[in-house]
Design an enzyme around this catalytic site. Structure first.
Site, PDB file in Angstrom:
ATOM      1  N   ALA A  60     -35.029 -36.647  -6.801  1.00  0.00           N
ATOM      2  CA  ALA A  60     -35.454 -35.246  -6.803  1.00  0.00           C
ATOM      3  C   ALA A  60     -36.666 -35.147  -7.721  1.00  0.00           C
ATOM      4  O   ALA A  60     -36.850 -35.987  -8.614  1.00  0.00           O
ATOM      5  CB  ALA A  60     -34.322 -34.375  -7.326  1.00  0.00           C
ATOM      6  N   GLY A 116     -31.874 -38.870  -5.721  1.00  0.00           N
ATOM      7  CA  GLY A 116     -31.882 -38.234  -4.400  1.00  0.00           C
ATOM      8  C   GLY A 116     -32.338 -39.167  -3.291  1.00  0.00           C
ATOM      9  O   GLY A 116     -32.007 -38.954  -2.128  1.00  0.00           O
ATOM     10  N   GLU A 176     -29.322 -41.088  -2.414  1.00  0.00           N
ATOM     11  CA  GLU A 176     -28.436 -40.129  -1.727  1.00  0.00           C
ATOM     12  C   GLU A 176     -28.923 -39.850  -0.302  1.00  0.00           C
ATOM     13  O   GLU A 176     -28.119 -39.723   0.624  1.00  0.00           O
ATOM     14  CB  GLU A 176     -28.350 -38.831  -2.537  1.00  0.00           C
ATOM     15  CG  GLU A 176     -27.583 -39.035  -3.840  1.00  0.00           C
ATOM     16  CD  GLU A 176     -27.716 -37.869  -4.808  1.00  0.00           C
ATOM     17  OE1 GLU A 176     -28.869 -37.482  -5.130  1.00  0.00           O
ATOM     18  OE2 GLU A 176     -26.688 -37.325  -5.232  1.00  0.00           O
ATOM     19  N   GLU A 193     -29.348 -40.544 -12.770  1.00  0.00           N
ATOM     20  CA  GLU A 193     -29.316 -39.167 -13.271  1.00  0.00           C
ATOM     21  C   GLU A 193     -28.795 -39.056 -14.704  1.00  0.00           C
ATOM     22  O   GLU A 193     -29.226 -38.166 -15.447  1.00  0.00           O
ATOM     23  CB  GLU A 193     -28.443 -38.285 -12.343  1.00  0.00           C
ATOM     24  CG  GLU A 193     -29.091 -37.927 -11.024  1.00  0.00           C
ATOM     25  CD  GLU A 193     -28.875 -38.962  -9.927  1.00  0.00           C
ATOM     26  OE1 GLU A 193     -28.413 -40.081 -10.233  1.00  0.00           O
ATOM     27  OE2 GLU A 193     -29.159 -38.639  -8.764  1.00  0.00           O
TER      28      GLU A 193
HETATM   29  N1  COA Z   1     -39.907 -36.742  -9.902  1.00  0.00           N
HETATM   30  C1  COA Z   1     -41.175 -36.362 -10.131  1.00  0.00           C
HETATM   31  N2  COA Z   1     -42.178 -37.267 -10.266  1.00  0.00           N
HETATM   32  C2  COA Z   1     -41.860 -38.555 -10.162  1.00  0.00           C
HETATM   33  C3  COA Z   1     -40.558 -39.016  -9.914  1.00  0.00           C
HETATM   34  C4  COA Z   1     -39.550 -38.039  -9.785  1.00  0.00           C
HETATM   35  N3  COA Z   1     -38.289 -38.364  -9.516  1.00  0.00           N
HETATM   36  N4  COA Z   1     -40.566 -40.368  -9.873  1.00  0.00           N
HETATM   37  C5  COA Z   1     -41.839 -40.749 -10.075  1.00  0.00           C
HETATM   38  N5  COA Z   1     -42.627 -39.661 -10.244  1.00  0.00           N
HETATM   39  C6  COA Z   1     -44.079 -39.607 -10.495  1.00  0.00           C
HETATM   40  C7  COA Z   1     -44.427 -40.011 -11.914  1.00  0.00           C
HETATM   41  O1  COA Z   1     -44.283 -38.890 -12.794  1.00  0.00           O
HETATM   42  C8  COA Z   1     -45.861 -40.429 -11.725  1.00  0.00           C
HETATM   43  O2  COA Z   1     -46.665 -39.261 -11.600  1.00  0.00           O
HETATM   44  P1  COA Z   1     -48.061 -39.144 -12.423  1.00  0.00           P
HETATM   45  O3  COA Z   1     -48.890 -40.292 -11.890  1.00  0.00           O
HETATM   46  O4  COA Z   1     -48.588 -37.803 -12.038  1.00  0.00           O
HETATM   47  O5  COA Z   1     -47.727 -39.317 -13.859  1.00  0.00           O
HETATM   48  C9  COA Z   1     -45.859 -41.101 -10.362  1.00  0.00           C
HETATM   49  O6  COA Z   1     -44.725 -40.591  -9.697  1.00  0.00           O
HETATM   50  C10 COA Z   1     -45.733 -42.610 -10.430  1.00  0.00           C
HETATM   51  O7  COA Z   1     -44.577 -42.928 -11.187  1.00  0.00           O
HETATM   52  P2  COA Z   1     -44.583 -43.928 -12.456  1.00  0.00           P
HETATM   53  O8  COA Z   1     -43.416 -43.569 -13.313  1.00  0.00           O
HETATM   54  O9  COA Z   1     -45.941 -43.934 -13.087  1.00  0.00           O
HETATM   55  O10 COA Z   1     -44.364 -45.323 -11.707  1.00  0.00           O
HETATM   56  P3  COA Z   1     -43.691 -46.637 -12.335  1.00  0.00           P
HETATM   57  O11 COA Z   1     -43.925 -47.713 -11.331  1.00  0.00           O
HETATM   58  O12 COA Z   1     -44.155 -46.848 -13.715  1.00  0.00           O
HETATM   59  O13 COA Z   1     -42.114 -46.319 -12.409  1.00  0.00           O
HETATM   60  C11 COA Z   1     -40.004 -45.505 -11.548  1.00  0.00           C
HETATM   61  C12 COA Z   1     -41.376 -46.146 -11.235  1.00  0.00           C
HETATM   62  C13 COA Z   1     -39.335 -45.177 -10.222  1.00  0.00           C
HETATM   63  C14 COA Z   1     -39.146 -46.505 -12.346  1.00  0.00           C
HETATM   64  C15 COA Z   1     -40.215 -44.234 -12.397  1.00  0.00           C
HETATM   65  O14 COA Z   1     -41.192 -43.424 -11.745  1.00  0.00           O
HETATM   66  C16 COA Z   1     -38.973 -43.397 -12.565  1.00  0.00           C
HETATM   67  O15 COA Z   1     -38.119 -43.751 -13.354  1.00  0.00           O
HETATM   68  N6  COA Z   1     -38.871 -42.283 -11.821  1.00  0.00           N
HETATM   69  C17 COA Z   1     -37.762 -41.365 -11.922  1.00  0.00           C
HETATM   70  C18 COA Z   1     -36.545 -41.902 -11.229  1.00  0.00           C
HETATM   71  C19 COA Z   1     -35.369 -40.970 -11.400  1.00  0.00           C
HETATM   72  O16 COA Z   1     -34.877 -40.733 -12.479  1.00  0.00           O
HETATM   73  N7  COA Z   1     -34.914 -40.416 -10.276  1.00  0.00           N
HETATM   74  C20 COA Z   1     -33.783 -39.546 -10.231  1.00  0.00           C
HETATM   75  C21 COA Z   1     -34.200 -38.139 -10.339  1.00  0.00           C
HETATM   76  S1  COA Z   1     -32.788 -37.080 -10.221  1.00  0.00           S
END
Ligand code: COA
Length: 260
Positions: A66, A111, A114, A134
């Site tokens: 999400a 999500g 999911e 989460e």
């Molecule tokens: N919601 C909003 N934005 C998200 C996102 C999410 N769930 N997951 C990634 N993004 C965005 C980042 O903020 C970043 O945006 P920006 O360039 O404007 O700063 C962009 O996507 C790229 O992500 P980044 O974190 O720089 O890539 P990474 O390769 O370093 O890391 C992940 C990848 C997936 C490990 C990391 O993005 C992450 O942990 N995301 C969240 C995962 C999560 O907790 N999901 C469950 C949500 S309920």
């Protein structure tokens, strides 16, 4: 139909739904979820579609969860609504009258995992990564993850993934039964299409009613599930496709199903 956050295309009876926010790793904001909701409504009534393939745009992500920027503003009441809306969209996918194949091309987190679990068949790229992280955000999975993960891989494994927030690779996901098959990234979509085409050649009423019986194993006791199976089996026996399928076998020819 025009969408801002998803790509939608139909080719050869297969619908391709691609979540298209690659700069945000295809995170599901409210607008994207709403578009998915309308898209699956229109798929359900579109006779030009037999099978759906859902994937994520770009090299890195299926769906990274999400959209955390929207999560951040929730309170108890809006949080419940937020969770209920996502659950509704994913229930619509799970209960669709056509099979949905998740082609998981990268991160399937929160999500995203999911969404994949609401699909009927999951295949993944070698690069795919799965998790319900989460707890790292102080919340629980809210789009069906606590329920579907527990059913799919058993409660002990689901508890470990959800409580630790650990991220697992495609091999581990296959080992625990979260995905059916793993392919090289460049082969993933063609393998999904191969699978969709195979399903598409079958009797589509039988495909739809098989799905109905399978999906309902979640809601019914075994006795009621078997009752439903017999009812749906009977329904199949009233179709032209059933006559065609059985006659074609006896006449040693290929069946020509008409979804009638
Ligand atoms: N919601 C909003 N934005 C998200 C996102 C999410 N769930 N997951 C990634 N993004 C965005 C980042 O903020 C970043 O945006 P920006 O360039 O404007 O700063 C962009 O996507 C790229 O992500 P980044 O974190 O720089 O890539 P990474 O390769 O370093 O890391 C992940 C990848 C997936 C490990 C990391 O993005 C992450 O942990 N995301 C969240 C995962 C999560 O907790 N999901 C469950 C949500 S309920």
């Amino acid at each position: 139909m025009d969408y801002r956050n998803i790509l939608f295309e139909v080719k050869n009876k297969i619908a391709f739904v691609t979540i298209n926010r690659p700069d945000k790793l295809n995170a599901l904001n409210n607008e994207t979820l709403s578009e998915l909701n309308s898209c699956f409504d229109s798929i359900s009534t579109n006779d030009e579609i037999n099978v759906v393939i859902i994937t994520g745009a770009g090299e890195k992500a299926f769906v990274a969860g999400a959209d955390i920027s929207e999560l951040n503003k929730l309170n108890e009441t809006t949080g419940m609504t937020f969770s209920g809306f996502g659950q509704g969209v994913f229930n619509k996918i799970e209960n669709l009258n056509k099979p949905v194949i998740a082609a998981i091309n990268g991160f399937a987190l929160g999500g995203g995992c999911e969404l994949a679990m609401a699909c009927h068949i999951r295949i993944a790229s070698e690069k795919a990564k799965f998790g319900q992280p989460e707890v790292n955000l102080g919340i629980i999975p809210g789009y069906g993850g606590t329920q579907r993960l527990s059913r799919l891989i058993n409660t002990g494994r689901a508890a470990e993934l959800i409580l630790t927030g650990d991220i697992i690779d495609a091999n581990e996901a296959m080992r625990i039964g979260l995905v059916n098959k793993i392919y090289k990234p460049e082969e993933l979509i063609s393998k999904a299409v191969e699978l969709a085409e195979k399903i598409s050649t079958k009797g589509q009423i039988a495909v739809e009613l098989s799905l109905k019986a399978i999906v309902n194993t979640n809601n019914l006791s075994e006795t009621d599930g078997l009752k439903l199976e017999a009812e749906l089996f009977g329904k199949c026996c009233s179709t032209e496709d059933f006559k065609e399928g059985t006659s074609a076998f006896l006449e040693k020819r290929k069946p020509e199903f008409k979804k009638k």
